[in-house]
Design a protein around this motif. Sequence first.
Motif, PDB file in Angstrom:
ATOM      1  N   VAL A   8      75.821  35.425  39.982  1.00  0.00           N
ATOM      2  CA  VAL A   8      74.857  36.439  40.528  1.00  0.00           C
ATOM      3  C   VAL A   8      73.559  35.912  40.742  1.00  0.00           C
ATOM      4  O   VAL A   8      72.849  35.842  41.724  1.00  0.00           O
ATOM      5  CB  VAL A   8      74.647  37.762  39.604  1.00  0.00           C
ATOM      6  CG1 VAL A   8      73.696  38.550  40.291  1.00  0.00           C
ATOM      7  CG2 VAL A   8      76.086  38.329  39.709  1.00  0.00           C
ATOM      8  N   ARG A   9      72.937  35.055  39.637  1.00  0.00           N
ATOM      9  CA  ARG A   9      71.582  34.224  39.894  1.00  0.00           C
ATOM     10  C   ARG A   9      71.697  33.401  40.804  1.00  0.00           C
ATOM     11  O   ARG A   9      70.786  33.141  41.760  1.00  0.00           O
ATOM     12  CB  ARG A   9      71.402  33.578  38.408  1.00  0.00           C
ATOM     13  CG  ARG A   9      70.642  34.574  37.525  1.00  0.00           C
ATOM     14  CD  ARG A   9      70.494  33.688  36.108  1.00  0.00           C
ATOM     15  NE  ARG A   9      69.126  33.031  36.238  1.00  0.00           N
ATOM     16  CZ  ARG A   9      68.826  32.245  35.195  1.00  0.00           C
ATOM     17  NH1 ARG A   9      69.539  32.346  34.119  1.00  0.00           N
ATOM     18  NH2 ARG A   9      67.879  31.607  35.249  1.00  0.00           N
ATOM     19  N   LEU A  10      72.751  32.603  41.062  1.00  0.00           N
ATOM     20  CA  LEU A  10      72.760  31.372  42.026  1.00  0.00           C
ATOM     21  C   LEU A  10      72.987  32.009  43.422  1.00  0.00           C
ATOM     22  O   LEU A  10      72.360  31.869  44.359  1.00  0.00           O
ATOM     23  CB  LEU A  10      74.319  30.585  41.952  1.00  0.00           C
ATOM     24  CG  LEU A  10      73.980  29.845  40.690  1.00  0.00           C
ATOM     25  CD1 LEU A  10      75.103  29.034  40.492  1.00  0.00           C
ATOM     26  CD2 LEU A  10      72.905  28.591  41.001  1.00  0.00           C
ATOM     27  N   LEU A  11      73.854  33.305  43.646  1.00  0.00           N
ATOM     28  CA  LEU A  11      74.129  33.947  44.688  1.00  0.00           C
ATOM     29  C   LEU A  11      72.660  34.466  45.350  1.00  0.00           C
ATOM     30  O   LEU A  11      72.321  34.383  46.385  1.00  0.00           O
ATOM     31  CB  LEU A  11      75.063  35.136  44.567  1.00  0.00           C
ATOM     32  CG  LEU A  11      75.550  35.970  45.868  1.00  0.00           C
ATOM     33  CD1 LEU A  11      76.982  36.477  45.711  1.00  0.00           C
ATOM     34  CD2 LEU A  11      74.697  37.177  46.293  1.00  0.00           C
ATOM     35  N   VAL A  12      72.048  35.253  44.672  1.00  0.00           N
ATOM     36  CA  VAL A  12      70.955  35.979  44.805  1.00  0.00           C
ATOM     37  C   VAL A  12      69.721  34.776  45.265  1.00  0.00           C
ATOM     38  O   VAL A  12      68.961  35.043  46.422  1.00  0.00           O
ATOM     39  CB  VAL A  12      70.236  37.012  43.870  1.00  0.00           C
ATOM     40  CG1 VAL A  12      69.030  37.660  44.359  1.00  0.00           C
ATOM     41  CG2 VAL A  12      71.511  37.936  43.678  1.00  0.00           C
ATOM     42  N   GLY A  13      69.705  33.932  44.439  1.00  0.00           N
ATOM     43  CA  GLY A  13      68.717  32.702  44.747  1.00  0.00           C
ATOM     44  C   GLY A  13      68.955  31.947  46.045  1.00  0.00           C
ATOM     45  O   GLY A  13      68.089  31.883  46.768  1.00  0.00           O
ATOM     46  N   ILE A  14      70.149  31.914  46.420  1.00  0.00           N
ATOM     47  CA  ILE A  14      70.603  31.246  47.604  1.00  0.00           C
ATOM     48  C   ILE A  14      70.264  32.095  48.675  1.00  0.00           C
ATOM     49  O   ILE A  14      69.666  31.527  49.840  1.00  0.00           O
ATOM     50  CB  ILE A  14      72.104  30.798  47.802  1.00  0.00           C
ATOM     51  CG1 ILE A  14      72.553  29.892  46.741  1.00  0.00           C
ATOM     52  CG2 ILE A  14      72.651  30.467  49.198  1.00  0.00           C
ATOM     53  CD1 ILE A  14      73.925  29.485  46.535  1.00  0.00           C
ATOM     54  N   VAL A  15      70.587  33.310  48.506  1.00  0.00           N
ATOM     55  CA  VAL A  15      70.476  34.248  49.842  1.00  0.00           C
ATOM     56  C   VAL A  15      68.729  34.420  49.997  1.00  0.00           C
ATOM     57  O   VAL A  15      68.228  34.265  51.023  1.00  0.00           O
ATOM     58  CB  VAL A  15      70.939  35.850  49.411  1.00  0.00           C
ATOM     59  CG1 VAL A  15      70.346  36.959  50.405  1.00  0.00           C
ATOM     60  CG2 VAL A  15      72.262  35.795  49.390  1.00  0.00           C
ATOM     61  N   PHE A  16      68.052  34.545  48.985  1.00  0.00           N
ATOM     62  CA  PHE A  16      66.497  34.421  49.094  1.00  0.00           C
ATOM     63  C   PHE A  16      66.001  33.319  49.737  1.00  0.00           C
ATOM     64  O   PHE A  16      65.114  33.422  50.316  1.00  0.00           O
ATOM     65  CB  PHE A  16      65.934  34.939  47.888  1.00  0.00           C
ATOM     66  CG  PHE A  16      65.724  36.602  47.854  1.00  0.00           C
ATOM     67  CD1 PHE A  16      64.539  37.231  48.093  1.00  0.00           C
ATOM     68  CD2 PHE A  16      66.723  37.445  47.447  1.00  0.00           C
ATOM     69  CE1 PHE A  16      64.596  38.876  47.945  1.00  0.00           C
ATOM     70  CE2 PHE A  16      66.897  38.533  47.207  1.00  0.00           C
ATOM     71  CZ  PHE A  16      65.681  39.392  47.596  1.00  0.00           C
ATOM     72  N   ALA A  17      66.561  32.321  49.042  1.00  0.00           N
ATOM     73  CA  ALA A  17      66.123  30.812  49.566  1.00  0.00           C
ATOM     74  C   ALA A  17      66.236  30.596  50.959  1.00  0.00           C
ATOM     75  O   ALA A  17      65.387  29.913  51.737  1.00  0.00           O
ATOM     76  CB  ALA A  17      66.590  29.671  48.790  1.00  0.00           C
ATOM     77  N   VAL A  18      67.544  30.812  51.616  1.00  0.00           N
ATOM     78  CA  VAL A  18      67.788  30.881  52.779  1.00  0.00           C
ATOM     79  C   VAL A  18      66.990  31.688  53.699  1.00  0.00           C
ATOM     80  O   VAL A  18      66.394  31.569  55.008  1.00  0.00           O
ATOM     81  CB  VAL A  18      69.210  31.203  53.088  1.00  0.00           C
ATOM     82  CG1 VAL A  18      69.710  31.211  54.494  1.00  0.00           C
ATOM     83  CG2 VAL A  18      70.031  29.873  52.375  1.00  0.00           C
TER      84      VAL A  18
END
Length: 186
Positions: A8-18
């Motif tokens: 979840v940390r990675l998923l949300v981090g990727i979404v917000f970074a993109v």
Amino acid sequence: MAYALLAVRLLVGIVFAVSAAGKLRGAAAFRGFEDSARAMGVPARLGRPVAVAVVAGECAAVVLLALGPGGAPGFALTLLLLAAFTAGILRTLRRGTKASCSCFGASTVPIGRRHVVRNTVLLALCAFGLAAGLAGTPAPDQAAGVLIAAFAALVGALLVIFTDELGSLFDDGAPRTTGRVRGPAR
């Protein structure tokens, strides 16, 4: 639980970074985001400050999600941002305003229910992440589990990022009715 929290940390981090990168990739992209915010009801004089605050918040969320053992501060910030985004989307839908979602850069796809569903899923994931982070979930310790969590996060993030494109695959272009469809009069 440790691997779910990592995913979840990675998923949300990727979404917000993109999302932040899409708005920052050029002056035209950033202006497009400002225009989208105004179309969603942000007053003209606040368009630039709101756009800057959103991008700064997205960047801060990515950093906060990466810090510490559970990323709880990042999840708290993403919950606030997503709640504000979802409220704006709902207000736009209620008003019937034609605005496009510039969440990940330029888009001509009008804001719709799929954006509410996408954000609701993200809100639920962030609530889980916050709870798990605050509970002191230990760090993952198996390389295979980390790889599986990272792969799952990437797949999930791509589904979120390409919501509009995926939705258009299943959209037949027919107008939607809001009430019960009645058969022919007898």
